[in-house]
Design a protein around this motif. Structure first.
Motif, mmCIF file in Angstrom:
data_model
loop_
_atom_site.group_PDB
_atom_site.id
_atom_site.type_symbol
_atom_site.label_atom_id
_atom_site.label_comp_id
_atom_site.label_asym_id
_atom_site.label_seq_id
_atom_site.Cartn_x
_atom_site.Cartn_y
_atom_site.Cartn_z
ATOM 1 N N LEU A 192 0.831 -1.207 0.000
ATOM 2 C CA LEU A 192 0.000 0.000 0.000
ATOM 3 C C LEU A 192 0.865 1.258 0.000
ATOM 4 C CD1 LEU A 192 -2.846 -1.011 2.480
ATOM 5 C CD2 LEU A 192 -2.900 -1.011 -0.021
ATOM 6 N N CYS A 238 -6.546 -1.156 4.844
ATOM 7 C CA CYS A 238 -6.609 -0.468 3.547
ATOM 8 C C CYS A 238 -7.328 0.866 3.694
ATOM 9 C CB CYS A 238 -7.322 -1.338 2.512
ATOM 10 S SG CYS A 238 -6.346 -2.750 1.973
ATOM 11 N N VAL A 277 -7.242 3.540 0.854
ATOM 12 C CA VAL A 277 -7.485 2.638 -0.276
ATOM 13 C C VAL A 277 -8.800 1.931 0.019
ATOM 14 C CG1 VAL A 277 -6.617 0.685 -1.614
ATOM 15 C CG2 VAL A 277 -5.008 2.337 -0.656
#
Length: 160
Positions: free
Chosen positions: A26, A87, A92
């Motif tokens: 990430l 996330c 994200v």
């Protein structure tokens, strides 16, 4: 018309190495683009072991199978929820999370092929040669069998 995003599949389990691989991915592939504007569609895959592979055929009574199955489902839910939350904490949110039953080696390679992934990301437990010979290495198997690029993310060793 916008170009279709490439697909990145990442394996997730309940280990520190898996969490580190997700974090590293990430930070390096999504954060520079502002999360969801990254050039990759992210698919997180958790391989849930089958009940028979956990219990084995060593004479365990049938009454234990539903209990083991329920525990495996709870663990899968915990792993996938933790991955989704992580996330989201990195901005994200366009993430697909899947749970597939089977051996992690096969599950990850099958998921990469099914989704036409450009990259398969796996963490490395850093087993030595003897442990790797007995337990097998998911990352080694994927590196040789997957039909796409395989990125193995190794957690740095802590210095004493």
């Amino acid at each position: 018309m916008a170009a279709e995003k490439q697909v990145m599949v990442i394996g997730a389990d309940d280990s520190e190495e898996s969490h580190y691989a997700l974090e590293w991915t990430l930070d390096h592939f999504f954060k520079p683009f502002g999360g969801d504007t990254a050039p990759f569609k992210l698919i997180i895959v958790h391989a849930k072991p089958s009940v028979s592979s956990v219990v084995g055929f060593v004479g365990a009574g049938a009454e234990i199978l539903p209990i083991v199955d329920a525990d495996l489902k709870k663990m899968a839910a915990r792993v996938t929820e933790k991955a989704k939350e992580f996330c989201a904490s990195k901005s994200v949110t366009d993430v697909v999370v899947e749970v597939m039953e089977g051996d992690a080696r096969n599950v990850l390679c099958e998921a990469a092929e099914r989704h036409h992934a450009s990259i398969l990301v796996v963490g490395s437990h850093g087993y030595g040669a003897i442990k790797r010979a007995f337990l097998g290495s998911v990352s080694d198997y994927c590196a040789h069998q997957a039909h796409c690029t395989v990125m193995i993310v190794k957690k740095p060793k802590t210095k004493h």
